[in-house]
Design a protein around this motif. Structure first.
Motif, mmCIF file in Angstrom:
data_model
loop_
_atom_site.group_PDB
_atom_site.id
_atom_site.type_symbol
_atom_site.label_atom_id
_atom_site.label_comp_id
_atom_site.label_asym_id
_atom_site.label_seq_id
_atom_site.Cartn_x
_atom_site.Cartn_y
_atom_site.Cartn_z
ATOM 1 N N MET A 1 0.831 -1.211 0.000
ATOM 2 C CA MET A 1 0.000 0.000 0.000
ATOM 3 C C MET A 1 0.862 1.257 0.000
ATOM 4 N N SER A 2 1.931 1.220 0.829
ATOM 5 C CA SER A 2 2.799 2.402 0.894
ATOM 6 C C SER A 2 3.478 2.664 -0.443
ATOM 7 N N ASN A 3 3.823 1.562 -1.169
ATOM 8 C CA ASN A 3 4.451 1.747 -2.483
ATOM 9 C C ASN A 3 3.518 2.470 -3.449
ATOM 10 N N ILE A 4 2.226 2.129 -3.384
ATOM 11 C CA ILE A 4 1.254 2.774 -4.275
ATOM 12 C C ILE A 4 1.148 4.263 -3.958
ATOM 13 N N ILE A 5 1.115 4.576 -2.654
ATOM 14 C CA ILE A 5 1.006 5.992 -2.254
ATOM 15 C C ILE A 5 2.221 6.781 -2.736
ATOM 16 N N TRP A 6 3.426 6.237 -2.505
ATOM 17 C CA TRP A 6 4.629 6.959 -2.910
ATOM 18 C C TRP A 6 4.759 7.041 -4.423
ATOM 19 N N THR A 7 4.241 6.028 -5.143
ATOM 20 C CA THR A 7 4.242 6.094 -6.611
ATOM 21 C C THR A 7 3.366 7.241 -7.092
ATOM 22 N N TRP A 8 2.191 7.406 -6.472
ATOM 23 C CA TRP A 8 1.301 8.517 -6.851
ATOM 24 C C TRP A 8 1.938 9.858 -6.484
ATOM 25 N N VAL A 9 2.610 9.899 -5.324
ATOM 26 C CA VAL A 9 3.286 11.148 -4.936
ATOM 27 C C VAL A 9 4.372 11.503 -5.942
ATOM 28 N N ALA A 10 5.185 10.491 -6.320
ATOM 29 C CA ALA A 10 6.251 10.732 -7.296
ATOM 30 C C ALA A 10 5.679 11.137 -8.650
ATOM 31 N N ALA A 11 4.560 10.505 -9.055
ATOM 32 C CA ALA A 11 3.936 10.862 -10.334
ATOM 33 C C ALA A 11 3.409 12.293 -10.295
ATOM 34 N N PHE A 12 2.826 12.689 -9.145
ATOM 35 C CA PHE A 12 2.306 14.066 -9.031
ATOM 36 C C PHE A 12 3.431 15.087 -9.174
ATOM 37 N N PHE A 13 4.538 14.851 -8.460
ATOM 38 C CA PHE A 13 5.631 15.822 -8.537
ATOM 39 C C PHE A 13 6.287 15.814 -9.910
ATOM 40 N N THR A 14 6.361 14.660 -10.559
ATOM 41 C CA THR A 14 6.914 14.602 -11.912
ATOM 42 C C THR A 14 6.060 15.427 -12.881
ATOM 43 N N LEU A 15 4.734 15.228 -12.818
ATOM 44 C CA LEU A 15 3.840 15.985 -13.700
ATOM 45 C C LEU A 15 3.844 17.474 -13.351
ATOM 46 N N ALA A 16 3.970 17.778 -12.033
ATOM 47 C CA ALA A 16 4.000 19.188 -11.623
ATOM 48 C C ALA A 16 5.226 19.891 -12.181
ATOM 49 N N ILE A 17 6.366 19.219 -12.144
ATOM 50 C CA ILE A 17 7.589 19.824 -12.699
ATOM 51 C C ILE A 17 7.485 19.945 -14.209
ATOM 52 N N LEU A 18 6.981 18.889 -14.875
ATOM 53 C CA LEU A 18 6.860 18.924 -16.337
ATOM 54 C C LEU A 18 5.844 19.954 -16.799
ATOM 55 N N SER A 19 4.906 20.346 -15.916
ATOM 56 C CA SER A 19 3.886 21.323 -16.312
ATOM 57 C C SER A 19 4.493 22.693 -16.612
ATOM 58 N N PHE A 20 5.741 22.917 -16.185
ATOM 59 C CA PHE A 20 6.401 24.191 -16.494
ATOM 60 C C PHE A 20 6.641 24.334 -17.989
ATOM 61 N N LEU A 21 6.661 23.211 -18.715
ATOM 62 C CA LEU A 21 6.821 23.273 -20.170
ATOM 63 C C LEU A 21 5.661 24.031 -20.812
ATOM 64 N N TYR A 22 4.491 23.992 -20.138
ATOM 65 C CA TYR A 22 3.333 24.749 -20.642
ATOM 66 C C TYR A 22 3.459 26.209 -20.235
ATOM 67 N N LYS A 23 3.535 26.435 -18.913
ATOM 68 C CA LYS A 23 3.786 27.776 -18.398
ATOM 69 C C LYS A 23 3.957 27.682 -16.886
ATOM 70 N N ASP A 24 4.441 28.773 -16.281
ATOM 71 C CA ASP A 24 4.586 28.804 -14.829
ATOM 72 C C ASP A 24 3.203 28.695 -14.187
ATOM 73 N N ASN A 25 3.073 27.830 -13.166
ATOM 74 C CA ASN A 25 1.753 27.602 -12.568
ATOM 75 C C ASN A 25 1.921 27.216 -11.101
ATOM 76 N N PRO A 26 0.863 27.219 -10.303
ATOM 77 C CA PRO A 26 0.958 26.904 -8.863
ATOM 78 C C PRO A 26 1.487 25.498 -8.586
ATOM 79 N N PHE A 27 1.164 24.513 -9.437
ATOM 80 C CA PHE A 27 1.650 23.154 -9.206
ATOM 81 C C PHE A 27 3.179 23.094 -9.319
ATOM 82 N N TYR A 28 3.714 23.803 -10.317
ATOM 83 C CA TYR A 28 5.165 23.839 -10.474
ATOM 84 C C TYR A 28 5.810 24.563 -9.297
ATOM 85 N N LYS A 29 5.203 25.673 -8.878
ATOM 86 C CA LYS A 29 5.737 26.423 -7.731
ATOM 87 C C LYS A 29 5.776 25.541 -6.483
ATOM 88 N N PHE A 30 4.684 24.796 -6.252
ATOM 89 C CA PHE A 30 4.616 23.934 -5.078
ATOM 90 C C PHE A 30 5.718 22.870 -5.135
#
Length: 214
Positions: free
Chosen positions: A1-30
């Motif tokens: 269960m913990s692996n699934i949670i950390w996988t989702w956390v890692a996926a969220f931060f990966t997508l948040a960082i990649l979202s800067f390719l579109y433009k600066d946004n709150p997810f990237y800032k966070f």
């Protein structure tokens, strides 16, 4: 269960960082702030666990005589650098910074000379003819040494500014700048390849570990 949670956390931060390719946004800032904060916290813990505690705190209990009293010097310098936040005494932090910069410069010069400059000069002093086991090896090894030796000489000549770059010196300096451009291009290409490898790794993580599509 913990692996699934950390996988989702890692996926969220990966997508948040990649979202800067579109433009600066709150997810990237966070994600950026979490990354900087966690890196700073990791560095503080690393310095305490691997440097300050074993070498300073444990040093006071384990060392005896002069070696124990010498530890007072880094302790005082450490306290001085913290005084930078106390305005009336902030000038004392200059001593710590000066000591750190001077020590780093001394170690850097020695390290670069022994670990980079001298080996580089030794590696450039090659024979201009190398006899291999076959004719092909002889041509290959000799050609390789010729490129290294004359490439080094032409590159050095490019930085010779005491004479105008005309005639033989002009041709040699042009060959030298060509070699420099090839070197810079190769370094830039290597850097791009490393970044592309990181991007491929994150995309593979998203498709394989998170979405399980591949």
């Amino acid at each position: 269960m913990s692996n699934i949670i950390w996988t989702w956390v890692a996926a969220f931060f990966t997508l948040a960082i990649l979202s800067f390719l579109y433009k600066d946004n709150p997810f990237y800032k966070f994600a950026e702030h979490v990354y900087v904060g966690s890196s700073a916290a990791f560095m503080v813990l690393y310095v305490w666990v691997f440097d300050a505690y074993p070498k300073l705190v444990m040093g006071f209990t384990e060392k005896v005589g002069v070696q124990r009293y010498l530890l007072v010097i880094p302790l005082i310098l450490s306290l001085f650098i913290l005084l930078r936040f106390v305005k009336p005494l902030s000038w004392l932090s200059v001593w710590s910074i000066s000591f750190t910069v001077g020590m780093a410069a001394g170690l850097g010069i020695t390290g670069l000379t022994q670990g980079f400059l001298v080996p580089q000069v030794q590696a450039s002093m090659l024979p201009l003819f190398v006899k291999g086991s076959t004719v092909g090896e002889t041509i290959l090894y000799t050609f390789n040494n010729l490129i290294i030796v004359f490439g080094t000489l032409f590159t050095i000549l490019y930085f010779y500014f005491s004479r105008e770059h005309k005639g033989v010196l002009g041709v040699s300096s042009k060959v030298g700048i060509t070699i420099l451009m090839i070197t810079f291009g190769a370094s830039f290409g290597y850097t791009i390849m490393a970044r592309i490898s990181l991007l491929i790794g994150r995309i593979y993580f998203l498709l394989h570990n998170w979405l399980r599509l591949v």
